[in-house]
Scaffold this motif. Structure first.
Motif: not given
Length: 469
Positions: A103-104, A107-108, A110-111, A191, A195
């Motif tokens: 999950q981390g 998030d990275t 996505n950023d 990504q 996912e």
């Protein structure tokens, strides 16, 4: 990712020192089977060793010992279940750690996508402006136009350098845009992969929760089973203690029953000796009569036989014929050989204290199996179980004088009789069937051999071949 999950899970369990319970191997299964057989043999031995004691006391002791034997296995099952639960918890923890890491990472990603999307917009705008300028004809002049428009060589050089710089900038923007587009595509691919991994980890988490709940329920059940056994053991111990008051009474009754059997054997031996004395006296009288008749014949024929008698007078008297040798195989087991001894002949030590003489040998025999006469003889007594204490249904067979000794065999605990008192029987003839009458808790053969009023070990006869398994 699945390989990573497996590796991290194994590493987590190894570092934490978790005990991983593997399925029992073939050797472990064989060992468990051997233990079970040993326990069954031990129960069988205890059943034989407790013969003669109050049946209620026997049952209480056997139940206690059976429960005692189950406790170590129950403790092992609890430990195994707890180990499996601990392994399930650690696997769930490892999966949760992997899920958090994934999950981390998402998030990275996505950023990064958001940041590079903004940069791509700027580059896209610059390239758009350049494209529109080109379309309007507002782009930089050609080299010829620069040359014609320059008054001096220096002006041309400066204009050319400026145009080159702008061109390089535009080319660089285009290259950067292409690189950003490629990187964006890679990030989007990554990504999607992360996912997908997260979805798999979440599914694994749901499955691990179910496994963990099942392992916990099993561990709780095993603890409850162990507690029930320990409670049962405590209750049975109290019951056994309460019943021990019957122990001495049982010993006293056993002593009375033994004396009664010995007296019955003594009466049979006395009858055998009386009949043997009568037989010897009859043989002696017949011999004397034959001798007198022969002497009369010799007197009448004295003259004719004088020389013959004179010739024989110096000859020594013939030696008496040796007593016939009796093979030890004249007697056979009451059930087919080879026999399995569950409790041997001799002194027996009871679990409640004290030693007691076991006058016979106990042999394994299923309920209802035919028991036969050990040798030719006459049924001296058929004693029913009612009022016969420890012996139950009992048969005495008088085998008479064999090799100068009086022999009697005794069989106890029969389920039913197939002979009656005074009946002549031959070796191998069915006299009854194996049972558990009297003070016993399981079917078996109790067989005694008496010689001249003294009990002897039947296993000393070479026809009583012992089976060891």
């Amino acid at each position: 990712m699945r390989k990573l999950i497996t590796f991290v899970t194994a590493l987590t369990l190894a570092v934490s020192g978790a005990a991983i319970v593997m399925p029992a191997s073939a050797d472990e299964r064989d060992e468990l089977v051997d233990q079970q057989e040993e326990q069954e043999l031990e129960i069988e031995r205890l059943q034989s060793d407790l013969e003669g004691i109050d049946v209620g006391l026997q049952d209480a002791y056997l139940q206690l010992e059976e429960t005692r034997g189950k406790i170590p296995a129950a403790e092992a099952e609890v430990l195994e279940a707890e180990n499996e639960l601990a392994a399930a918890i650690r696997e769930a923890e490892a999966n949760a750690a992997l899920l958090a890491a994934a999950q981390g990472e998402l998030d990275t990603i996505n950023d990064d996508i958001a940041e590079h999307e903004a940069n791509a917009d700027e580059t896209r705008k610059s390239l758009g402006e350049y494209a529109r300028a080109t379309y309007r004809g507002d782009t930089m002049p050609s080299d010829l136009e620069l040359l014609l428009g320059s008054s001096t060589a220096e002006d041309f050089a400066n204009a050319y350098r400026a145009q080159s710089a702008v061109s390089r900038s535009q080319t660089s923007s285009l290259t950067e845009f292409e690189q950003q587009a490629a990187q964006a595509k890679n990030r989007e691919s990554r990504q999607s992969a992360v996912e997908e991994e997260i979805e798999e980890l979440k599914e694994a988490s749901d499955e691990l929760v179910i496994v963990q709940e099942e392992k916990k329920a099993l561990a709780d059940q095993k603890r409850d089973d162990l507690y029930a056994l320990e409670t049962k053991f405590a209750e049975q111990s109290e019951t056994l203690e309460a019943k021990k008051v019957d122990y001495q009474a049982s010993l006293d009754e056993m002593e009375d029953a033994r004396d009664q059997t010995a007296q019955r054997i003594a009466d049979i031996d006395e009858e055998n000796r009386r009949k043997e004395a009568e037989r010897i006296a009859a043989e002696k009288a017949a011999a004397e009569k034959a001798a007198a008749e022969k002497a009369e014949q010799d007197r009448i024929a004295a003259d004719q036989a004088a020389r013959e008698r004179a010739g024989q007078s110096n000859q020594p008297a013939p030696a008496p014929a040796p007593a016939p040798q009796v093979p030890s195989s004249w007697i056979q087991p009451p059930v087919p050989a080879p026999v399995y001894v569950t409790s041997p002949f001799g002194m027996r030590q009871y679990p409640f204290g004290g030693m007691w003489m076991h006058n016979g040998v106990d042999l394994r025999s299923r309920c209802g199996e035919a028991q036969t006469a050990a040798a030719d003889g006459v049924v001296a007594a058929v004693v029913p179980a009612a009022g016969n204490g420890t012996h139950g249904n009992q048969v005495f067979i008088n085998h008479g004088i064999v090799g100068g000794n009086s022999y009697v065999t005794v069989t106890n605990h029969l389920q039913a009789f197939n002979v009656s008192t005074g009946q002549a029987v031959s070796k191998g003839q069915v006299i009854g069937w194996t049972g558990e009458t009297g003070r016993v808790t399981a079917c078996h053969v109790h067989f005694e051999v008496w010689r001249d009023g003294t009990v002897i070990d039947p296993m000393t006869f070479n026809s009583f071949v012992r089976r060891w398994s």
